[in-house]
Design a protein around this motif. Structure first.
Motif, mmCIF file in Angstrom:
data_model
loop_
_atom_site.group_PDB
_atom_site.id
_atom_site.type_symbol
_atom_site.label_atom_id
_atom_site.label_comp_id
_atom_site.label_asym_id
_atom_site.label_seq_id
_atom_site.Cartn_x
_atom_site.Cartn_y
_atom_site.Cartn_z
ATOM 1 N N PHE A 296 0.956 -1.075 -0.031
ATOM 2 C CA PHE A 296 0.082 -0.081 0.016
ATOM 3 C C PHE A 296 0.887 1.233 -0.136
ATOM 4 O O PHE A 296 2.134 1.070 0.437
ATOM 5 N N VAL A 297 0.264 2.312 -0.298
ATOM 6 C CA VAL A 297 1.080 3.539 -0.331
ATOM 7 C C VAL A 297 0.157 4.552 0.361
ATOM 8 O O VAL A 297 -0.910 4.714 0.311
ATOM 9 N N SER A 298 0.824 5.382 1.412
ATOM 10 C CA SER A 298 0.002 6.065 2.205
ATOM 11 C C SER A 298 -0.711 7.430 1.655
ATOM 12 O O SER A 298 0.153 7.835 0.410
ATOM 13 N N ASP A 299 -1.680 7.924 2.036
ATOM 14 C CA ASP A 299 -2.331 8.903 1.195
ATOM 15 C C ASP A 299 -1.926 10.388 1.679
ATOM 16 O O ASP A 299 -0.709 10.422 2.257
ATOM 17 N N PHE A 300 -2.428 11.346 1.217
ATOM 18 C CA PHE A 300 -1.786 12.710 1.417
ATOM 19 C C PHE A 300 -1.662 13.156 2.854
ATOM 20 O O PHE A 300 -0.817 13.711 3.218
ATOM 21 N N ASP A 301 -2.449 12.501 3.776
ATOM 22 C CA ASP A 301 -2.330 12.719 4.882
ATOM 23 C C ASP A 301 -1.591 11.873 5.834
ATOM 24 O O ASP A 301 -1.540 11.786 7.058
ATOM 25 N N GLY A 302 -0.811 11.040 5.152
ATOM 26 C CA GLY A 302 0.061 9.928 5.604
ATOM 27 C C GLY A 302 -0.684 8.633 6.086
ATOM 28 O O GLY A 302 -0.260 7.887 7.219
ATOM 29 N N ASN A 303 -2.204 8.481 5.724
ATOM 30 C CA ASN A 303 -2.887 7.357 6.486
ATOM 31 C C ASN A 303 -2.742 6.207 5.535
ATOM 32 O O ASN A 303 -2.469 6.507 4.159
ATOM 33 N N TYR A 304 -2.808 5.103 6.145
ATOM 34 C CA TYR A 304 -3.177 3.663 5.289
ATOM 35 C C TYR A 304 -4.002 3.103 6.001
ATOM 36 O O TYR A 304 -4.024 3.048 7.113
ATOM 37 N N THR A 305 -4.468 1.980 5.158
ATOM 38 C CA THR A 305 -5.367 0.880 5.490
ATOM 39 C C THR A 305 -4.874 -0.250 4.818
ATOM 40 O O THR A 305 -5.050 -0.278 3.360
#
Length: 1018
Positions: free
Chosen positions: A50-59
């Motif tokens: 996975f790659v973290s989104d703009f706010d650094g979140n991941y799932t």
């Protein structure tokens, strides 16, 4: 039954294993608490990522015993065990060692600290911010010592690139382009690559860096590294932007002012009454040719789709892009579709195979040169002839336009008769095999093929505007050019640190480079239709004229290379290389050349005695080296026989003659380079500074020499004559810092360069250039021994004669009138040698220098929360421009139109303070027929090349979304009175950059561009 029960239990256990998945989420931040977008999260030993989104979140979903690997450029990689947790927040620690980035060099890559040579790097993300057919435009002002010279505003125009000035006189100033380690053919345009596919550009500026490329590196080297796949979940990027181009309108004289100019010129020549040209004027027409010919807005479309991902064993990256740019004229466009497919196979722990494929299709309609006609045609001529006159041939759609009163080419008629299209296809394949023989010893074999095919089709229809403006029989020309270039490189590299202090990188290799090119051209007339494109074929022609021509060229280069990089205790670094080239372009006795180099760097900040909390990087470096130039015609060393025919006694007679005189003593042109520099980093590299001084000396210049007529030798003969010396300073200053939600980057580059002629052809102390027919075939440029190359030369003016007394007083010491043909209102020329005559040898002076005192760029990058703003400024200072447009657009000679307001800008008894002399058509004083400082203007300018404002937002299903608006060339600050101060010249039968540099022939100006774009990441 027992077997069935065991199978059932196994299936249940297997199913349980599959379904025993945990969903893990979290936020990734840096060591300052800021979220990190784009972090790669990979479940270890799987392809799950996975790659973290703009706010650094991941799932992501993972197994019970999973270990997550978090990796991001500039930070230490972390491994975290899940241990049945559902939320894992991670803080990545800055990796100072990793920040010492790996950069690409010739035939390899090493950490930047192990490079002692001169090079500049530009990130792909900076290149992608500017929308253009050619990524080179984004280099302007970003790399010290690199000049990007715009070729104007026509679609697909490819700029010229100069790295640290001019080192040759034969027009070959473009640097060597190397894409993913493969040397591209001479003359390769960066149109060949999509900006979104570029990971980085590394520019090798001095010979110590580029000597490893030997004979093809005399103008510097640009190394392009394309993006490759990373292990993890597939990431899909989509980029799209749409924009329009616009030119600032050039105001021209309307009918009333044009009539005033005509009559003033006529009467100032001592003729009574009105100009007889006006007898053909209907008294009503007032055509605004700019509005008739120039489109206000021309669209630009750019779209790119890229997917990348894979596992540790197989990584891939694939992209497809489309670019479409229309001209601001009714004719002229450029379209390109490119693909790039990179695959990395990890065959074993020791063997890796990389395969790259890059197909490319380009189509374009060559933009007609209409601007000069627009500027010169009279406003008294209507666009079309009356309906009543459209009979017979004049009813032909190519013949319904009016014949201009002043006999300038009709721009709209030229546009509708313009049929000139090209189709281009290329396929580039690059295969690399990398074998780790031992942990320290690596063998690399690379084989690449570059196949291209280009077809150009030109059609000229029948038309009639007047007795001297007609074509009675249409014709068609088709030219096909194909090339097959292949490169085979085999290198072996030893890379190891011994006893913790001694780092060695030793590389050797054998290289083969072959270029095979052929073309065939056919011409025929008498096609059955003017309007049906499907009949524009050579076989459809029914006329009597048929011509065919062809040629084939094979050029080979065999090379051996050797390089040593040694670093002691991270304090002292030595780079040394040697390349041996054998080129088929030279005779056997002079075919081999050796190009050595050496450079040394001292990292003062690594010394034990150096203690500073402020200075964290202090480095000195020095280097020397040699590179070569082999860019001469493949037949330059050969004696050639030509053929022709003539009529004798009513019969056609074929004849043969010596068409080219060869030179069996030709040898390499060599550039010897010295470089010394310093690098400085302050406050944890928040402030960075570098400065370099260089000297480049070109010897044995390859130059086509015209021998005296009495020798009987036809044309020019290629010889090794002369020497140039180029020297200058490159400076780069940067400030980059982050405060909570705000980031700021300010980066400035400044460069100087001066090239002098230190030796010319035997018996020649002057090389003449810029021969202008409008100036009586006089030369407006000279390269004089001991002076900077390509200086503007001409008469020095001393104002305008205001009365008869001043005319009579302009004499030599013995009372001779210096300008006997002058009248009141004419220019006063200075008699430099006092002999009472104006002569080229005695009275020409330097009127200007086309090369700037310094040039550079200022780049600004800012970010606040979800917003980002970038600006790219570029400018030059101290350079002069030869405004060739003044030969007519203020003079109006030959009844040409002039710029609006000219009647108030020329000398009259009521306007004695004017800059421009009186209006006259005959111009007996040579106001506009002699090179002088009247045509020379200050060409300094500062231009906002690019400004972009972006907003990042969240959208369900996407990792990253960004919307942006952008503008290019919106602001230009200059005192130059022409249409565009950013000039480098254009083709006028002389493609020598020295003769063309700084000359404004009124080409299409650089357009303003307004864009709206969207970036999406899945």
């Amino acid at each position: 039954m027992k077997q069935i029960a065991l199978i059932a239990i196994s299936i249940l256990c297997f199913g349980f294993t599959i379904t025993a998945q945990n969903t893990v989420e979290g936020t990734i931040k840096d060591d300052q608490g800021q979220p990190l977008p784009g972090v790669n999260i990979l479940e270890k030993n799987t392809t799950n990522g996975f790659v973290s989104d703009f706010d650094g979140n991941y799932t992501m979903s993972v197994g019970d015993n999973a270990i997550l690997v978090f990796s991001y450029v500039g930070f230490k990689t972390q491994e975290v065990a899940v241990n049945n947790r559902s939320r894992i927040n991670v803080t990545l620690e800055t990796d100072n060692a990793q920040l010492d980035e790996v950069v690409v060099i010739g035939y390899g890559a090493v950490k930047r600290d192990n490079i002692a040579t001169s090079m500049a790097s530009v990130k792909g993300e900076d290149i992608a911010t500017q929308v253009a057919s050619n990524p080179a435009e984004a280099l302007q002002g970003r790399a010290a010592g690199v000049q990007v010279l715009s070729s104007g505003g026509n679609p697909g125009a490819s700029p010229q690139i100069l790295i640290r000035g001019i080192t040759t006189f034969n027009g070959t100033t473009n640097p060597l382009i190397v894409i993913d380690g493969v040397l591209q053919p001479d003359g390769t345009s960066l149109n060949a690559i999509n900006a979104q596919d570029i990971q980085s550009m590394d520019i090798l500026k001095d010979a110590a860096a580029s000597a490893i490329y030997g004979s093809r590196a005399s103008n510097g080297v640009i190394l392009i590294t394309t993006k490759r796949g990373k292990a993890g979940k597939t990431v899909v990027n989509f980029d799209f932007n749409y924009g329009v181009q616009n030119w600032d309108k050039i105001d021209l004289a309307n009918a009333d002012e044009y009539i005033q100019v005509l009559n003033s010129r006529y009467q100032n020549d001592g003729l009574a009454g009105d100009n007889p040209l006006l007898s053909a004027y209907d008294g009503v027409t007032d055509t605004d040719w700019w509005e008739e010919v120039v489109e206000d807005y021309a669209p630009v479309i750019n779209a790119n789709v890229r997917a990348s991902g894979g596992s540790e064993g197989l990584k891939y990256a694939a992209s497809v892009s489309f670019f479409d740019q229309q001209s601001n004229f009714s004719k002229g466009w450029y379209q390109r579709v490119t693909g790039r497919f990179n695959v990395d196979f990890k065959i074993s722990d020791r063997v890796t195979l990389k395969q790259d494929l890059s197909p490319r299709v380009e189509r374009w309609e060559n933009t007609p040169g209409l601007l000069n006609s627009v500027l010169r045609i009279d406003p008294l001529t209507p666009v079309f002839i009356p309906q009543s006159e459209r009979v017979g041939l004049r009813n032909n759609e190519f013949s319904i336009h009016s014949l201009p009163i002043n006999l300038v080419g009709h721009p709209i008629n030229a546009a509708v008769r313009h049929f000139d299209e090209s189709k281009f296809f290329a396929m580039f394949s690059n295969t690399q095999l990398n074998v780790k023989i031992t942990p320290s010893l690596t063998f690399n074999s690379q084989a690449s093929v570059n196949w291209t095919s280009n077809t150009r089709e030109q059609f000229e229809p029948e038309y009639f505007l007047g007795p001297n403006r007609q074509l009675e029989i249409n014709n068609y020309t088709e030219r096909k050019t194909t090339s097959f270039d292949y490169v085979i490189n085999n290198t072996i590299t030893f890379d190891k640190t011994i006893l913790d202090k001694h780092y060695f990188n030793v590389m050797g290799g054998i290289l083969w480079d072959s270029t095979n090119r052929d073309w065939i051209e056919g011409f025929a007339d008498g096609l059955p239709s003017n309007t049906k494109p499907e009949l524009r074929e050579l076989r459809a022609a029914q006329g009597e004229t048929v011509r065919v021509d062809s040629d084939k060229i094979v050029q080979n280069l065999w090379s051996g290379i050797f390089r040593v990089i040694y670093s002691f205790d991270n304090r002292f670094t030595l780079n040394s290389s040697v390349r041996v080239d054998q080129s088929s372009r030279f005779p056997k006795n002079n075919r081999t050349a050796i190009f050595p180099s050496a450079s040394l760097a001292w990292d003062v900040d690594s010394e034990n005695w150096f203690k500073s909390e402020t200075i964290n990087n202090l480095r000195f470096k020095v280097g020397v080296g040699e590179v070569g130039n082999q860019v001469i015609p493949a037949t330059g060393r050969f004696f050639s026989i030509g053929s022709d025919s003539y009529v004798l006694g009513g019969q056609r007679v074929l004849s043969n003659f010596l068409s080219q005189f060869g030179n069996e003593d030709l040898k390499w042109e060599t550039v010897r380079d010295k470089n010394i520099g310093v690098e400085l980093g302050l406050f944890n590299n928040t402030i960075t500074f570098s400065a370099e001084y260089y000297e480049k000396t070109s010897v044995d210049l390859l130059f086509p020499v015209e021998l005296p007529n009495y020798t009987g030798v036809p044309g020019n003969v290629w010889q090794n004559v002369g020497s140039f010396e180029s020297k200058g300073i490159d400076i780069a200053l940067g400030y980059n810092k982050t405060w909570n939600d705000f980031t700021l980057g300010l980066n400035l580059t400044l460069s100087t360069n001066e090239t002098k002629a230190v030796e010319l052809a035997p018996g020649n102390e002057v090389l003449l250039g810029l021969r202008r027919e409008a100036l009586g075939n006089q030369y407006g440029k000279q390269t004089v021994l001991g002076d900077p190359v390509g200086l503007f030369k001409g008469y020095q003016t001393d104002g305008i004669f205001q009365n008869q007394t001043e005319l009579n007083a302009h004499t030599s010491e013995d009372g001779t009138i210096i300008q006997p043909n002058a009248q009141v209102g004419d220019l006063r020329f200075v008699d430099q040698d006092g002999d009472g005559r104006l002569t080229v040898d005695g009275d020409y002076v330097t009127t200007g220098n086309p090369f700037p005192d310094f040039f550079g760029g200022f780049n600004i990058n800012m970010g606040y929360k979800r917003f980002d703003l970038s600006m790219q400024w570029y400018g030059t200072y101290g350079n002069d421009v030869y405004n060739a447009g003044l030969e007519y657009n203020r003079a109006g000679t030959q009844n040409l139109n002039v710029l609006a307001g000219t009647i108030n800008e020329v000398w009259m008894p009521s306007n004695t303070g004017a800059r421009f002399p009186r209006l006259t058509d005959q111009d007996p004083n040579g106001n506009y027929k002699s090179p002088s400082d009247l045509f020379i203007e200050d060409g300094s300018y500062l231009r906002l090349r690019n400004i972009q404002l972006g907003y990042n937002f969240n959208l369900k299903g996407f990792q990253k979304c960004r919307l942006y608006v952008s503008g290019q060339n919106l602001i230009t600050i200059t005192d130059y009175s022409g249409f565009d101060p950013e000039v480098s010249g254009q083709a006028t039968g002389d493609n020598n950059i020295i003769n063309q540099f700084g000359v404004d022939f009124g080409r299409s100006p650089v357009a303003k561009m307004y864009l709206l774009g969207l970036n999406l990441t899945l």
